[in-house]
Design a protein around this motif. Structure first.
Motif, PDB file in Angstrom:
ATOM      1  N   HIS A 192       0.865  -0.987   0.146  1.00  0.00           N
ATOM      2  CA  HIS A 192      -0.153  -0.076  -0.164  1.00  0.00           C
ATOM      3  C   HIS A 192       1.163   1.151  -0.075  1.00  0.00           C
ATOM      4  N   TYR A 193       0.199   2.193  -0.715  1.00  0.00           N
ATOM      5  CA  TYR A 193       0.988   3.681  -0.668  1.00  0.00           C
ATOM      6  C   TYR A 193       1.886   3.948   0.523  1.00  0.00           C
ATOM      7  N   ASP A 194       0.942   4.760   1.470  1.00  0.00           N
ATOM      8  CA  ASP A 194       1.418   4.917   2.780  1.00  0.00           C
ATOM      9  C   ASP A 194       2.074   3.876   3.800  1.00  0.00           C
ATOM     10  N   THR A 195       1.884   2.190   3.459  1.00  0.00           N
ATOM     11  CA  THR A 195       3.219   2.118   3.731  1.00  0.00           C
ATOM     12  C   THR A 195       4.628   2.632   3.425  1.00  0.00           C
ATOM     13  N   VAL A 196       5.090   2.618   1.618  1.00  0.00           N
ATOM     14  CA  VAL A 196       5.659   2.441   0.890  1.00  0.00           C
ATOM     15  C   VAL A 196       6.140   4.361   1.876  1.00  0.00           C
ATOM     16  N   GLU A 197       5.733   4.891   1.811  1.00  0.00           N
ATOM     17  CA  GLU A 197       5.907   6.065   2.070  1.00  0.00           C
ATOM     18  C   GLU A 197       7.110   6.486   3.480  1.00  0.00           C
ATOM     19  N   ASN A 198       6.085   5.825   5.142  1.00  0.00           N
ATOM     20  CA  ASN A 198       6.989   5.729   5.920  1.00  0.00           C
ATOM     21  C   ASN A 198       7.765   5.209   5.432  1.00  0.00           C
ATOM     22  N   VAL A 199       7.879   3.793   4.947  1.00  0.00           N
ATOM     23  CA  VAL A 199       8.740   3.268   5.344  1.00  0.00           C
ATOM     24  C   VAL A 199      10.126   4.055   4.251  1.00  0.00           C
ATOM     25  N   MET A 200      10.049   4.959   3.040  1.00  0.00           N
ATOM     26  CA  MET A 200      11.353   5.751   2.466  1.00  0.00           C
ATOM     27  C   MET A 200      10.993   7.819   3.846  1.00  0.00           C
ATOM     28  N   ILE A 201      10.048   7.878   4.538  1.00  0.00           N
ATOM     29  CA  ILE A 201      10.988   9.298   5.015  1.00  0.00           C
ATOM     30  C   ILE A 201      11.478   8.589   6.684  1.00  0.00           C
ATOM     31  N   GLY A 202      11.133   7.548   7.479  1.00  0.00           N
ATOM     32  CA  GLY A 202      12.184   7.213   8.483  1.00  0.00           C
ATOM     33  C   GLY A 202      14.214   6.549   7.653  1.00  0.00           C
ATOM     34  N   MET A 203      13.497   6.455   6.689  1.00  0.00           N
ATOM     35  CA  MET A 203      14.507   5.800   5.857  1.00  0.00           C
ATOM     36  C   MET A 203      15.800   6.774   5.290  1.00  0.00           C
ATOM     37  N   MET A 204      15.010   8.132   4.835  1.00  0.00           N
ATOM     38  CA  MET A 204      16.163   8.908   4.235  1.00  0.00           C
ATOM     39  C   MET A 204      16.308   9.856   5.228  1.00  0.00           C
ATOM     40  N   PHE A 205      15.667  10.149   6.865  1.00  0.00           N
ATOM     41  CA  PHE A 205      16.125  10.517   7.994  1.00  0.00           C
ATOM     42  C   PHE A 205      17.383   9.628   8.732  1.00  0.00           C
ATOM     43  N   SER A 206      17.125   8.737   8.553  1.00  0.00           N
ATOM     44  CA  SER A 206      18.076   7.778   9.091  1.00  0.00           C
ATOM     45  C   SER A 206      19.495   7.453   8.214  1.00  0.00           C
ATOM     46  N   LEU A 207      19.035   7.887   6.492  1.00  0.00           N
ATOM     47  CA  LEU A 207      20.835   8.035   5.596  1.00  0.00           C
ATOM     48  C   LEU A 207      21.311   9.596   5.926  1.00  0.00           C
ATOM     49  N   MET A 208      20.075  10.552   6.230  1.00  0.00           N
ATOM     50  CA  MET A 208      21.171  11.822   6.796  1.00  0.00           C
ATOM     51  C   MET A 208      22.476  11.270   8.147  1.00  0.00           C
ATOM     52  N   VAL A 209      21.773  11.280   9.041  1.00  0.00           N
ATOM     53  CA  VAL A 209      21.646  10.740  10.030  1.00  0.00           C
ATOM     54  C   VAL A 209      23.802   9.736  10.097  1.00  0.00           C
ATOM     55  N   ILE A 210      22.887   8.989   9.497  1.00  0.00           N
ATOM     56  CA  ILE A 210      24.788   7.740   8.966  1.00  0.00           C
ATOM     57  C   ILE A 210      25.482   8.395   8.553  1.00  0.00           C
TER      58      ILE A 210
END
Length: 420
Positions: free
Chosen positions: A144-162
């Motif tokens: 579902h789109y909302d599920t994918v969007e939530n994954v993308m939000i979490g991953m992009m913030f995590s990548l910036m921090v990394i």
């Protein structure tokens, strides 16, 4: 008086209900291509191309803003293209552009495979992992789109921090870094790499996706435009900062060690071990894996939308036609090992050259269509581009065409000569 406390998951859900679409766009562009083009730029040209990262992020933001307005006030970009050019020509353009998406995917699944192979100590070669990655991407992309969007939000913030954590102890000289944000005479020797940075940041699939997906956020009127712009500003700031810190880390750590290019997929991680320790390598490679996998899904959503739209079909995510196209075209990723062997390209060659291909061949086409669409009075009415926005969009088109013209020979030599 009671105080409400929210869990991180609740905070993420609340954020994604209001914003989040831009993170799908940024996850689309910020894949292994961005990581390695930024690293390669830092190794080959030092801090010289920091201005190009900022400029590309700004142009990407402006292009996405126009795409959002097109979706809110008119039609999606490919529907506009079909209405103006007719089904046969629109379909030809859609298929031509989709070839670039498939090329991206071939490089992205290879990047995931190589990263996991490295973290496993080489116990499993990258080729079978790339094949499995292809099937995993199909599975996630059909969620579902909302599920994918939530994954993308979490991953992009995590990548910036990394990557900020990796870059902070790099010892970069602030004054030298500052000079990189202003174009200089050294820029002329780095135009092919600048094209790669532009092609991987001002990502043409997003010009189509934003105009399609604004409706999933309920953005359907002029009053919603401020939300879309805030969303884009947050997303592109995260993506831009992440790209900048990767380039700085490569310039500060790898260049002084004598590296002149990325000799292998794991070169940046190996070099960081010598200076910062194993933790930096694990974070770097883990970030590459996550970034590469993230990118596959929205990039391959694009052909699944635009090919049917060009042919005159109305398609939504989750429709049978969408699902079949997405799965079939993404499935071509299983041939990544064969492409690597046939063209004699390493994984790092593929993750740099295939985004470069899109910057040279696909971006000028998509940018021209977007400029046409947001100036079409019949489509946009009173919401047509202002003169200022036209100047910026025209700059994107002109820059894309000039960089393509100047770098196409280098690209052809690299793709036919076995890479870097």
């Amino acid at each position: 008086m009671s105080t409400k406390h929210f869990s991180p998951l609740q905070d993420l859900t609340a954020f994604s209900q209001k914003y989040g679409l831009a993170f799908v766009m940024v996850a689309s562009y910020f894949g292994s291509g961005s990581v390695f083009i930024a690293s390669q730029a830092g190794v080959m040209h030092g801090y010289t191309l920091l201005w190009a990262v900022v400029g590309a992020a700004f142009l990407g933001f402006i292009a996405q803003d126009m795409s959002a307005r097109l979706g809110i006030h008119g039609e999606s970009l490919m529907v506009f293209t079909r209405e103006k050019l007719g089904r046969p020509l629109a379909t030809t353009i859609a298929v031509f552009l989709s070839i670039g998406c498939i090329a991206w995917t071939l490089g992205l699944v290879a990047a995931v495979g190589a990263g996991i192979s490295f973290l496993l100590g080489g116990a499993v070669a990258w080729q079978p992992i790339a094949v499995l990655t292809t099937f995993a991407a199909i599975g996630v992309g059909l969620l579902h789109y909302d599920t994918v969007e939530n994954v993308m939000i979490g991953m992009m913030f995590s990548l910036m921090v990394i990557y900020v954590i990796v870059a902070l102890p790099s010892g970069a000289d602030p004054s030298s870094v500052a000079t990189g944000f202003v174009p200089g005479t050294d820029t002329l020797g780095a135009l092919a790499m600048a094209a790669g940075l532009l092609g991987t940041t001002a990502l043409w699939p997003n010009f189509f996706l934003e105009s399609i997906l604004v409706h999933t956020k309920g953005w359907t009127s002029e009053s919603d435009l401020s939300k879309a712009r805030t969303d884009l500003a947050i997303g592109y700031a995260v993506g831009g900062i992440t790209t900048i810190v990767i380039l700085i880390a490569a310039a500060a750590l790898l260049r002084p060690m004598g590296f002149t290019e990325l000799e292998s997929f794991i070169t940046p991680g190996e070099a960081m071990v010598e200076v910062l320790g194993t933790w930096a390598m694990v974070l770097f490679i883990g970030g590459v894996i996550a970034a590469a996998f993230n990118s596959i899904i929205p990039i391959m959503w694009t052909p699944a939308y635009i090919i049917p739209q060009a042919a005159g079909y109305t398609v939504q995510k989750g429709d049978r036609l969408f699902n079949v196209l997405f799965a079939a075209l993404t499935g071509i990723g299983i041939f990544s090992p064969l492409v690597s062997w046939w063209l004699d390209l390493s994984v790092v060659d593929m993750v740099i050259l295939f985004p470069m291909y899109n910057g040279i061949f696909a971006l000028p086409v998509a940018a021209t269509l977007l400029l046409w669409a947001v100036n079409d009075r019949e489509m946009m009415g009173e919401y047509c581009n202002t003169s200022a926005l036209n100047a910026v969009n025209a700059l994107l088109v002109i820059l894309a065409v000039i960089l393509a013209a100047l770098s196409i020979q280098d690209f052809i030599e690299l793709i036919t000569g076995g890479g870097f």
